[in-house]
Design a protein around this motif. Structure first.
Motif, mmCIF file in Angstrom:
data_model
loop_
_atom_site.group_PDB
_atom_site.id
_atom_site.type_symbol
_atom_site.label_atom_id
_atom_site.label_comp_id
_atom_site.label_asym_id
_atom_site.label_seq_id
_atom_site.Cartn_x
_atom_site.Cartn_y
_atom_site.Cartn_z
ATOM 1 N N GLY A 80 0.848 -1.179 0.000
ATOM 2 C CA GLY A 80 0.000 0.000 0.000
ATOM 3 C C GLY A 80 0.885 1.230 0.000
ATOM 4 O O GLY A 80 1.977 1.212 0.578
ATOM 5 N N ALA A 81 0.443 2.286 -0.655
ATOM 6 C CA ALA A 81 1.269 3.484 -0.760
ATOM 7 C C ALA A 81 0.400 4.720 -0.831
ATOM 8 O O ALA A 81 -0.750 4.680 -1.295
ATOM 9 N N VAL A 82 0.960 5.814 -0.366
ATOM 10 C CA VAL A 82 0.340 7.132 -0.521
ATOM 11 C C VAL A 82 1.399 8.088 -1.036
ATOM 12 O O VAL A 82 2.588 7.958 -0.716
ATOM 13 N N TRP A 83 0.975 9.031 -1.874
ATOM 14 C CA TRP A 83 1.904 10.004 -2.462
ATOM 15 C C TRP A 83 1.148 11.300 -2.660
ATOM 16 O O TRP A 83 -0.029 11.290 -3.038
ATOM 17 N N GLY A 84 1.829 12.414 -2.382
ATOM 18 C CA GLY A 84 1.138 13.692 -2.493
ATOM 19 C C GLY A 84 1.985 14.763 -3.146
ATOM 20 O O GLY A 84 3.225 14.710 -3.132
ATOM 21 N N SER A 85 1.304 15.755 -3.727
ATOM 22 C CA SER A 85 1.966 16.882 -4.366
ATOM 23 C C SER A 85 1.013 18.061 -4.390
ATOM 24 O O SER A 85 -0.208 17.894 -4.352
ATOM 25 N N ASN A 86 1.565 19.261 -4.472
ATOM 26 C CA ASN A 86 0.717 20.404 -4.774
ATOM 27 C C ASN A 86 0.444 20.428 -6.275
ATOM 28 O O ASN A 86 1.232 19.918 -7.084
ATOM 29 N N VAL A 87 -0.709 20.952 -6.658
ATOM 30 C CA VAL A 87 -1.093 21.078 -8.064
ATOM 31 C C VAL A 87 -1.700 22.459 -8.287
ATOM 32 O O VAL A 87 -2.029 23.177 -7.335
ATOM 33 N N GLU A 88 -1.873 22.811 -9.552
ATOM 34 C CA GLU A 88 -2.515 24.078 -9.897
ATOM 35 C C GLU A 88 -3.274 23.878 -11.203
ATOM 36 O O GLU A 88 -2.679 23.833 -12.276
ATOM 37 N N PHE A 89 -4.584 23.727 -11.101
ATOM 38 C CA PHE A 89 -5.430 23.539 -12.269
ATOM 39 C C PHE A 89 -6.140 24.854 -12.597
ATOM 40 O O PHE A 89 -5.741 25.922 -12.143
ATOM 41 N N ALA A 90 -7.200 24.780 -13.376
ATOM 42 C CA ALA A 90 -7.984 25.978 -13.687
ATOM 43 C C ALA A 90 -8.500 26.602 -12.393
ATOM 44 O O ALA A 90 -8.884 25.884 -11.458
ATOM 45 N N PRO A 91 -8.503 27.929 -12.297
ATOM 46 C CA PRO A 91 -8.878 28.597 -11.044
ATOM 47 C C PRO A 91 -10.244 28.189 -10.503
ATOM 48 O O PRO A 91 -10.426 28.108 -9.275
ATOM 49 N N ASP A 92 -11.201 27.884 -11.398
ATOM 50 C CA ASP A 92 -12.536 27.575 -10.907
ATOM 51 C C ASP A 92 -12.613 26.223 -10.200
ATOM 52 O O ASP A 92 -13.569 25.961 -9.476
#
Length: 240
Positions: A75-87
């Motif tokens: 089992g694994a978990v992984w995370g990151s910040n993202v930036e999609f369309a503002p809405d």
């Protein structure tokens, strides 16, 4: 109603994957001698996934944790910040994975898993789940196939394939190359190809510096304007 029956069908994959991952983590933790624990971290100038930026070209901080039982289940978990369309108001991604990996023949290894891509900060319904299989030869060459009936949270099917290789250059340097194709005709009436070439310098264990050049075809630039195309990312990464 049972807990599962009270959850919408769209969100059942997330519930199942998260529950399985939690079960594996707890099971392995209760029998530490039969499990291995490892993690990873990275600071990168851009988060590029399958040829397209997930941060509008901005930097990302990423971390992951994995626990594996001696029978190959993990089992694994992984995370990151993202930036999609503002809405969408999406600012973070959390991937939860359950799977099995192990040797299937001399020099051959197989990894099969379910990965749930979750965006907890968004107000939109962006979560989706994918089945992924990766066959590796001599630890340096791989073929990967992914399938989802809800690719990119579109409620439509998508299939992804990738071929890749690592080429050691001395004790501290290696080259990494991969090419992929994403069939998204059901979702977008189009598909696209991408490729990447990178160099990794293991300058001081367990730290590495990675520089990767990415390129996509014209179809990707049409599907994801401003997010696809040619770009270079650099990262400081580690594993423990």
């Amino acid at each position: 109603m049972s807990p599962i029956s009270s959850i919408s069908r769209r969100h059942r994959p997330a519930f199942v994957v998260s529950s399985l991952a939690a079960g594996l983590l707890l099971g392995a933790a209760s029998s530490a001698s039969a499990a291995t624990f490892n993690g990873s971290g990275a600071i990168t100038t851009d988060y590029v996934w399958r040829g397209t930026t997930q941060t509008q070209g901005d930097p990302a901080v990423q971390a992951g944790f994995k626990v594996a039982a001696d029978n190959g289940l993990y089992g694994a978990v992984w995370g990151s910040n993202v930036e999609f369309a503002p809405d969408t108001k999406a600012s973070s991604e959390l991937d939860v994975t359950v799977g099995w990996s192990g040797n299937v023949a001399e020099d051959w290894a197989l990894d099969v898993n379910l990965t749930h891509y979750r965006y907890p900060s968004t107000t939109a319904d962006l979560d989706w789940t994918e089945a992924i299989g990766t066959l590796t030869w001599k630890e340096n060459y791989w073929a990967q196939l992914g399938y989802s009936n809800d690719a990119l949270a579109t409620d439509e099917a998508g299939t992804y394939a990738q071929l890749g290789a690592k080429f050691p250059v001395g004790e501290q340097l290696r080259l990494e190359a991969a090419a992929g194709y994403y069939w998204l005709d059901d979702a977008y009436d189009a598909s696209y190809a991408h490729a990447q070439l990178g160099m990794v310098w293991a300058f001081k264990a367990p730290f590495e510096i990675r520089v990767t050049a990415h390129a996509t075809d014209r179809s990707a630039r049409t599907l994801f304007p401003g997010l696809a195309g040619s770009r270079v990312e650099a990262a400081l990464q580690t594993s423990f």
